[in-house]
Design an enzyme around this catalytic site. Structure first.
Site, PDB file in Angstrom:
ATOM      1  N   ASP A  46       0.840  -1.195   0.000  1.00 20.28           N
ATOM      2  CA  ASP A  46       0.000   0.000   0.000  1.00 20.28           C
ATOM      3  C   ASP A  46       0.876   1.247   0.000  1.00 20.28           C
ATOM      4  O   ASP A  46       1.717   1.429   0.879  1.00 20.28           O
ATOM      5  CB  ASP A  46      -0.898   0.022   1.243  1.00 20.28           C
ATOM      6  CG  ASP A  46      -1.839   1.212   1.244  1.00 20.28           C
ATOM      7  OD1 ASP A  46      -2.873   1.146   0.566  1.00 20.28           O
ATOM      8  OD2 ASP A  46      -1.515   2.218   1.921  1.00 20.28           O
ATOM      9  N   TYR A 102       2.972  10.145   0.723  1.00 18.27           N
ATOM     10  CA  TYR A 102       3.973   9.543   1.598  1.00 18.27           C
ATOM     11  C   TYR A 102       5.394   9.919   1.172  1.00 18.27           C
ATOM     12  O   TYR A 102       6.331   9.760   1.960  1.00 18.27           O
ATOM     13  CB  TYR A 102       3.850   8.018   1.614  1.00 18.27           C
ATOM     14  CG  TYR A 102       2.518   7.483   2.097  1.00 18.27           C
ATOM     15  CD1 TYR A 102       1.598   8.293   2.768  1.00 18.27           C
ATOM     16  CD2 TYR A 102       2.170   6.151   1.886  1.00 18.27           C
ATOM     17  CE1 TYR A 102       0.380   7.804   3.195  1.00 18.27           C
ATOM     18  CE2 TYR A 102       0.958   5.645   2.314  1.00 18.27           C
ATOM     19  CZ  TYR A 102       0.061   6.477   2.960  1.00 18.27           C
ATOM     20  OH  TYR A 102      -1.148   5.970   3.373  1.00 18.27           O
ATOM     21  N   LYS A 130      -2.610   6.340  -3.999  1.00 23.85           N
ATOM     22  CA  LYS A 130      -3.738   7.220  -3.688  1.00 23.85           C
ATOM     23  C   LYS A 130      -3.601   8.629  -4.276  1.00 23.85           C
ATOM     24  O   LYS A 130      -2.490   9.166  -4.374  1.00 23.85           O
ATOM     25  CB  LYS A 130      -3.892   7.335  -2.154  1.00 23.85           C
ATOM     26  CG  LYS A 130      -3.974   5.995  -1.453  1.00 23.85           C
ATOM     27  CD  LYS A 130      -4.090   6.137   0.055  1.00 23.85           C
ATOM     28  CE  LYS A 130      -3.896   4.809   0.745  1.00 23.85           C
ATOM     29  NZ  LYS A 130      -2.478   4.385   0.763  1.00 23.85           N
ATOM     30  N   HIS A 137      -7.721   9.731  -1.460  1.00 22.08           N
ATOM     31  CA  HIS A 137      -7.131   9.577  -0.129  1.00 22.08           C
ATOM     32  C   HIS A 137      -8.024  10.121   0.991  1.00 22.08           C
ATOM     33  O   HIS A 137      -8.155   9.505   2.048  1.00 22.08           O
ATOM     34  CB  HIS A 137      -5.769  10.282  -0.101  1.00 22.08           C
ATOM     35  CG  HIS A 137      -4.812   9.704   0.884  1.00 22.08           C
ATOM     36  ND1 HIS A 137      -3.455   9.656   0.672  1.00 22.08           N
ATOM     37  CD2 HIS A 137      -4.998   9.137   2.106  1.00 22.08           C
ATOM     38  CE1 HIS A 137      -2.860   9.099   1.705  1.00 22.08           C
ATOM     39  NE2 HIS A 137      -3.779   8.779   2.594  1.00 22.08           N
TER      40      HIS A 137
END
Length: 300
Positions: free
Chosen positions: A46, A51, A76, A109
């Site tokens: 994932d 990130y 996402k 997200h």
């Protein structure tokens, strides 16, 4: 319960019920974490643009030499790309970072739109968030068009309440394949779980162990169940999530924990009852709530 177990998405594709989360995993360590996970047998990774580590995640995937069709990769759409014209470029940017031709699942997200542009979280001179006037339904309709491109096999959402899911479903031509939310015994969200089951929406649980250094994993009730099964506390929480039919994506960058998490146990009814009692008479507790870091209410 086998860690190789999968669930069927409403697209017909299979999603492994156990995966590796990469949230808060710094770029300089996430590549090794993904490599260790894939070597240990993980097949579900994932990721997310926000990130800041998609490039390293992609490098680990490619260097594993595992055939792409054997992997399930999620990433996402970030909040600054909710305008219809921004959705495809955002996916393409993530694919470029990952070095992949497609992802298996692309999620919105959060159900909130920030100002479009290079800033991930745009703020004014006073430090206030700057929002974009884009409804989640418009963003989702743009995401539906992504499926036709082949650049994602499925689309879905993340951090969506029943209210927001109902809004999406009212206009959707493609029912979301998944909804990724925070789930653990202190925030079980039984009503949401049943709603998604009824609508054919798979649920993925993030923060299934609570957040980093949270007290959840250290609770005595969980330690007793772990001792009973000769396992660790993390495995108890992972099994709890899987036995509810959700996929779980615990995050770790420590080799030993990544490997230790990949251990199969089966909780019995006594165990499940003990875990359900953790919030008896108490309000559910979230470890990741945007009202704490953005000052906005998402879930109520």
């Amino acid at each position: 319960m086998s860690l190789g177990r999968t669930a069927k998405l409403n697209t017909g594709a299979s999603i492994p019920l156990f995966g590796l989360g990469t949230w808060q995993s710094k770029p300089d360590v996430v590549k090794n974490a993904v490599k260790v996970a894939l070597n240990a047998g993980y097949r579900h990774i994932d990721a997310a643009w926000i990130y800041g580590n998609e490039k390293e995640v992609g490098e680990a995937i490619r260097e594993s030499n595992i055939p792409r069709e054997q992997l399930f990769i999620t990433t996402k759409l970030w909040n600054n790309s909710h305008r219809s014209e921004d959705v495809l470029p955002a996916l393409e940017a993530s694919l470029k970072n990952l070095g992949l031709d497609y992802v298996d699942l692309y999620l919105m997200h959060w159900p909130v739109a920030f100002k479009s542009g290079p800033a991930a979280v745009a703020r004014d001179d006073a430090g206030n968030l700057i929002f974009e006037d884009v409804d989640i339904t418009a963003t989702y309709q743009a995401m539906e068009k992504l499926v036709e491109t082949g650049k994602t096999k499925a689309i879905g959402v993340s951090n969506y309440s029943i209210k927001n899911l109902e809004k999406i479903l009212s206009i959707a031509k493609i029912v979301p394949a998944a909804n990724q939310v925070e789930l653990h015994p202190e925030n079980p969200q039984w009503e949401l779980l049943q709603f998604c089951k009824d609508k054919g929406i798979h649920i993925t649980a993030y923060s299934p162990l609570g957040s980093t250094d949270s007290p959840l994993i250290k609770r005595d009730e969980i330690s007793k169940i772990a001792a009973k099964h000769n396992t660790n506390n993390a495995n108890v929480l992972i099994a709890w999530g899987q036995q509810r039919g959700t996929s779980v994506i615990p995050k770790s960058v420590t080799d030993s924990r990544i490997i230790a998490n990949f251990k199969d146990i089966e909780l019995d009814q006594e165990d499940l009852a003990a875990l359900k009692s953790l919030i008896d008479g108490k309000a559910p507790h979230r470890y990741c709530d945007p009202k704490d870091f953005w000052g906005i209410e998402i879930f109520n």
